[in-house]
Design an enzyme around this catalytic site. Sequence first.
Site, PDB file in Angstrom:
ATOM      1  N   ASN A   1      -2.373  13.070  -3.536  1.00  0.00           N
ATOM      2  CA  ASN A   1      -3.372  13.549  -4.495  1.00  0.00           C
ATOM      3  C   ASN A   1      -3.872  14.944  -4.148  1.00  0.00           C
ATOM      4  OD1 ASN A   1      -3.627  11.626  -6.536  1.00  0.00           O
ATOM      5  ND2 ASN A   1      -4.996  10.345  -5.337  1.00  0.00           N
TER       6      ASN A   1
ATOM      7  N   GLU B   1      -4.661   2.460  -4.417  1.00  0.00           N
ATOM      8  CA  GLU B   1      -3.211   2.545  -4.298  1.00  0.00           C
ATOM      9  C   GLU B   1      -2.626   1.276  -3.692  1.00  0.00           C
ATOM     10  OE1 GLU B   1      -4.862   4.482  -0.508  1.00  0.00           O
ATOM     11  OE2 GLU B   1      -5.430   4.182  -2.593  1.00  0.00           O
TER      12      GLU B   1
ATOM     13  N   ASP C   1       0.841  -1.192   0.000  1.00  0.00           N
ATOM     14  CA  ASP C   1       0.000   0.000   0.000  1.00  0.00           C
ATOM     15  C   ASP C   1       0.884   1.253   0.000  1.00  0.00           C
ATOM     16  OD1 ASP C   1      -3.014   0.857   0.536  1.00  0.00           O
ATOM     17  OD2 ASP C   1      -1.715   2.214   1.671  1.00  0.00           O
TER      18      ASP C   1
ATOM     19  N   ASP D   1      -1.499   9.650 -10.534  1.00  0.00           N
ATOM     20  CA  ASP D   1      -1.506   8.588 -11.544  1.00  0.00           C
ATOM     21  C   ASP D   1      -0.094   8.251 -12.006  1.00  0.00           C
ATOM     22  OD1 ASP D   1      -4.212   8.454 -11.399  1.00  0.00           O
ATOM     23  OD2 ASP D   1      -4.626   9.444 -13.306  1.00  0.00           O
TER      24      ASP D   1
END
Length: 343
Positions: free
Chosen positions: A223, A258, A215, A232
């Site tokens: 973000n 993620e 993770d 991304d």
Amino acid sequence: MSDDKFQQSTSFLKKAVPLMMKYKVPTTPTNYALWYTYVANTDAKLNADVDATVDEHGTCSPLQSDMLYQKHMADKHSRDINALKQSLESMMTEMSHSMSDTIQDTDAFHSVLDNTFEQLSRVENEGLSIDETIAVVRNVVKDSQALTQSTRYFKHQLNDAQQEIAQLKQNLAEMTEQATHDGLTGLLNRAAFERELAAYIDSPQTWPFCLVLIDLDHFKHLNDTYGHVLGDIALKQVSKRILDYCRDGVQAFRYGGEEFALLVPQKRLSTAKRTAETLRAAIDRMVIKDRRRGRTLDSITVSIGVAEYDEYKGESGADLIYRADQHLYQAKNLGRNRVMPIN
């Protein structure tokens, strides 16, 4: 069909079916075709890939059989359709995130304008100096240039993609099979993971095997701070780095968001943990760049949980995922950027 060819075909089929039963390959037409061709020994590359798959995994799961069929036997049209679906998914994801970031930039610019107008009103009310007035105007110009760049980038994406999206949608409407790869990262997707995990559990040839859950740390903050486009880019680069370490039959999946998963066949927990630690250190050294905005991110880390399948208890896939997930949460709670369990 001549008697000789009929007898030969029957002989090949008698060889193919036991192999399919041994590796628990579903008796679908495509799998029959794959294994018939294998025992017929008419395609050296196919046979080499099948042998390599069995050597690495101890079996040839339904997912692996399907991928071998797509690689060696599917016609070009079928392969093109699958590639188009992945392209559409990737394009739509990137455009959606780019639009989101552009909207956020616009909202931020509106806030700057409101604040600027308040400052400009002071020119008359409070008698700001020429230098102070020029400084206010320069800030507006700087922020407007950043917004223009962001908007221009999104417009360019939209114009380039419009015709391609229309064509992709038309082709995708004809698809009947579920894709096995994630459109953004190119890794195998969650559905493929669930199929493959079930196959591992049902195939003692793969035992012992381990599940590794990975993770990205603080991904929401990434973000929110840098925008979805850079998010991304980070997911793609981390995925590429993960693939670089997929050796000896290890398979990589985008588990969701993620989070990633690795299936490590024929390895005990200690070996899987070493693989996970090597991967963690490699990701920790990564530098992510967003050339559009000139931003650099050099603090990507991951937390990792590892669990070995307990064949003696005959645990379910859900139980194995739960144990790996618990180790992942321990890694998070202990400060992130680490592999658990320690012992």
